[in-house]
Scaffold this motif. Structure first.
Motif, PDB file in Angstrom:
ATOM      1  N   ILE A  28     -21.977  -9.382   3.126  1.00 37.95           N
ATOM      2  CA  ILE A  28     -21.615  -7.900   3.739  1.00 37.95           C
ATOM      3  C   ILE A  28     -22.882  -7.236   3.989  1.00 37.95           C
ATOM      4  CG2 ILE A  28     -20.555  -5.931   2.999  1.00 37.95           C
ATOM      5  CD1 ILE A  28     -18.620  -7.745   1.028  1.00 37.95           C
ATOM      6  N   PHE A  29     -23.056  -6.648   4.950  1.00 35.38           N
ATOM      7  CA  PHE A  29     -24.026  -5.650   5.176  1.00 35.38           C
ATOM      8  C   PHE A  29     -23.582  -4.100   5.084  1.00 35.38           C
ATOM      9  CE2 PHE A  29     -28.074  -3.709   6.792  1.00 35.38           C
ATOM     10  CZ  PHE A  29     -27.711  -2.934   7.835  1.00 35.38           C
ATOM     11  N   ARG A  30     -22.487  -4.033   5.647  1.00 33.92           N
ATOM     12  CA  ARG A  30     -21.769  -2.975   5.638  1.00 33.92           C
ATOM     13  C   ARG A  30     -20.229  -3.036   6.082  1.00 33.92           C
ATOM     14  NH1 ARG A  30     -24.043  -0.020   9.774  1.00 33.92           N
ATOM     15  NH2 ARG A  30     -22.032  -0.068  11.263  1.00 33.92           N
ATOM     16  N   ILE A  31     -19.461  -2.279   5.186  1.00 30.70           N
ATOM     17  CA  ILE A  31     -17.989  -2.278   5.332  1.00 30.70           C
ATOM     18  C   ILE A  31     -17.771  -1.075   6.264  1.00 30.70           C
ATOM     19  CG2 ILE A  31     -15.622  -2.208   4.206  1.00 30.70           C
ATOM     20  CD1 ILE A  31     -16.773  -3.720   1.940  1.00 30.70           C
ATOM     21  N   ASN A  32     -17.112  -1.442   7.414  1.00 28.02           N
ATOM     22  CA  ASN A  32     -16.420  -0.174   8.206  1.00 28.02           C
ATOM     23  C   ASN A  32     -15.216   0.094   7.652  1.00 28.02           C
ATOM     24  OD1 ASN A  32     -18.875  -0.476   9.587  1.00 28.02           O
ATOM     25  ND2 ASN A  32     -17.693  -1.771  11.312  1.00 28.02           N
ATOM     26  N   GLU A  33     -14.032  -0.443   7.956  1.00 29.38           N
ATOM     27  CA  GLU A  33     -12.980   0.200   7.450  1.00 29.38           C
ATOM     28  C   GLU A  33     -12.067  -0.799   6.081  1.00 29.38           C
ATOM     29  OE1 GLU A  33     -11.332   2.047  11.562  1.00 29.38           O
ATOM     30  OE2 GLU A  33      -9.999   0.935  10.566  1.00 29.38           O
ATOM     31  N   MET A  34     -11.559  -0.259   5.412  1.00 27.24           N
ATOM     32  CA  MET A  34     -10.777  -1.064   4.387  1.00 27.24           C
ATOM     33  C   MET A  34      -9.256  -0.306   4.484  1.00 27.24           C
ATOM     34  SD  MET A  34     -13.532  -0.747   1.469  1.00 27.24           S
ATOM     35  CE  MET A  34     -13.045  -2.437   0.640  1.00 27.24           C
ATOM     36  N   GLY A  35      -8.436  -1.297   4.280  1.00 31.73           N
ATOM     37  CA  GLY A  35      -6.875  -0.888   4.326  1.00 31.73           C
ATOM     38  C   GLY A  35      -6.124  -1.926   3.639  1.00 31.73           C
ATOM     39  N   TRP A  36      -4.976  -1.179   3.545  1.00 30.41           N
ATOM     40  CA  TRP A  36      -3.656  -2.251   3.046  1.00 30.41           C
ATOM     41  C   TRP A  36      -2.512  -2.233   4.008  1.00 30.41           C
ATOM     42  CZ3 TRP A  36      -4.092  -4.304  -1.860  1.00 30.41           C
ATOM     43  CH2 TRP A  36      -5.060  -3.818  -2.512  1.00 30.41           C
ATOM     44  N   TYR A  37      -2.012  -3.480   3.968  1.00 30.29           N
ATOM     45  CA  TYR A  37      -1.066  -3.743   5.011  1.00 30.29           C
ATOM     46  C   TYR A  37       0.302  -4.145   3.949  1.00 30.29           C
ATOM     47  CZ  TYR A  37      -3.620  -3.058   9.076  1.00 30.29           C
ATOM     48  OH  TYR A  37      -4.436  -2.480  10.286  1.00 30.29           O
ATOM     49  N   ARG A  38       1.446  -4.320   4.339  1.00 27.37           N
ATOM     50  CA  ARG A  38       2.427  -4.950   3.440  1.00 27.37           C
ATOM     51  C   ARG A  38       3.503  -5.566   4.425  1.00 27.37           C
ATOM     52  NH1 ARG A  38       5.734   0.646   1.415  1.00 27.37           N
ATOM     53  NH2 ARG A  38       6.628   0.993   3.400  1.00 27.37           N
ATOM     54  N   GLN A  39       4.029  -6.757   3.768  1.00 28.23           N
ATOM     55  CA  GLN A  39       5.333  -7.610   4.698  1.00 28.23           C
ATOM     56  C   GLN A  39       6.367  -7.669   3.574  1.00 28.23           C
ATOM     57  OE1 GLN A  39       3.518 -11.168   6.290  1.00 28.23           O
ATOM     58  NE2 GLN A  39       5.335 -11.081   7.918  1.00 28.23           N
ATOM     59  N   ALA A  40       7.340  -7.191   4.149  1.00 35.70           N
ATOM     60  CA  ALA A  40       8.524  -7.596   3.246  1.00 35.70           C
ATOM     61  C   ALA A  40       9.329  -8.560   3.972  1.00 35.70           C
ATOM     62  CB  ALA A  40       9.649  -6.276   3.497  1.00 35.70           C
ATOM     63  N   PRO A  41      10.476  -9.278   2.978  1.00 39.11           N
ATOM     64  CA  PRO A  41      10.746 -10.550   3.748  1.00 39.11           C
ATOM     65  C   PRO A  41      11.623 -10.140   4.932  1.00 39.11           C
ATOM     66  CG  PRO A  41      11.216 -10.281   1.166  1.00 39.11           C
ATOM     67  CD  PRO A  41      10.456  -8.927   1.809  1.00 39.11           C
ATOM     68  N   GLY A  42      11.379 -11.137   5.858  1.00 44.55           N
ATOM     69  CA  GLY A  42      12.102 -10.995   7.056  1.00 44.55           C
ATOM     70  C   GLY A  42      11.504 -10.017   7.916  1.00 44.55           C
ATOM     71  N   LYS A  43      10.485  -9.349   7.594  1.00 44.09           N
ATOM     72  CA  LYS A  43      10.034  -8.141   8.501  1.00 44.09           C
ATOM     73  C   LYS A  43       8.545  -8.539   8.774  1.00 44.09           C
ATOM     74  CE  LYS A  43      12.752  -4.418   6.691  1.00 44.09           C
ATOM     75  NZ  LYS A  43      12.745  -2.885   6.207  1.00 44.09           N
ATOM     76  N   GLN A  44       7.955  -7.877   9.755  1.00 47.82           N
ATOM     77  CA  GLN A  44       6.516  -7.938  10.018  1.00 47.82           C
ATOM     78  C   GLN A  44       5.634  -7.209   9.304  1.00 47.82           C
ATOM     79  OE1 GLN A  44       6.507  -6.738  14.411  1.00 47.82           O
ATOM     80  NE2 GLN A  44       6.724  -9.062  15.013  1.00 47.82           N
ATOM     81  N   ARG A  45       4.490  -7.685   9.405  1.00 41.78           N
ATOM     82  CA  ARG A  45       3.343  -6.883   8.416  1.00 41.78           C
ATOM     83  C   ARG A  45       3.133  -5.766   9.223  1.00 41.78           C
ATOM     84  NH1 ARG A  45      -1.855 -10.206   6.675  1.00 41.78           N
ATOM     85  NH2 ARG A  45      -0.100 -11.627   5.948  1.00 41.78           N
TER      86      ARG A  45
END
Length: 121
Positions: A28-45
């Motif tokens: 890692i030189f630099r981190i641009n963006e960081m984030g959180w995603y989620r995925q419930a059963p039967g659904k898209q992330r």
């Protein structure tokens, strides 16, 4: 490559709180963006929240006012404080990091292994 280690998931009652953490390591030189995603059963992330290097944030409408994303650049860590949790927040939560391996080069798009969040009603 970039490795991500997540922690903080678990089982909580509706109305309760949890705090997720994700620490990045590796090339890692630099981190641009960081984030959180989620995925419930039967659904898209889906996107939950993202934060840029300069602390600009954006949130999914469903979590605005309840979740807060923050980051510690010195520790290459991103947090997700989740308050007033609802049963519909139940999902596997994934950390995502966009990191540069050097001053030049392609951005690495790294994903964590996922951590389960279960909210009981």
């Amino acid at each position: 490559q970039v490795q991500l280690v997540e922690s903080g998931g678990g089982l909580v009652q509706a109305g309760g709180s949890l705090r997720l953490s994700c620490t990045a390591s590796g090339r890692i030189f630099r981190i641009n963006e960081m984030g959180w995603y989620r995925q419930a059963p039967g659904k898209q992330r889906e996107l939950v929240a993202r934060i840029t290097t300069g602390t600009t944030t954006n949130y999914a409408d469903s979590v605005k006012g309840r979740f807060t994303i923050s980051r510690d650049n010195a520790q290459n860590t991103v947090y997700l404080q989740m308050d007033s949790l609802k049963s519909e927040d139940t999902a596997v939560y994934y950390c995502n990091v966009l990191a540069l391996p050097g001053r030049y080069g392609l951005v690495n798009n790294a994903w964590g292994q996922g951590t389960q969040v279960t909210v009981s009603s």
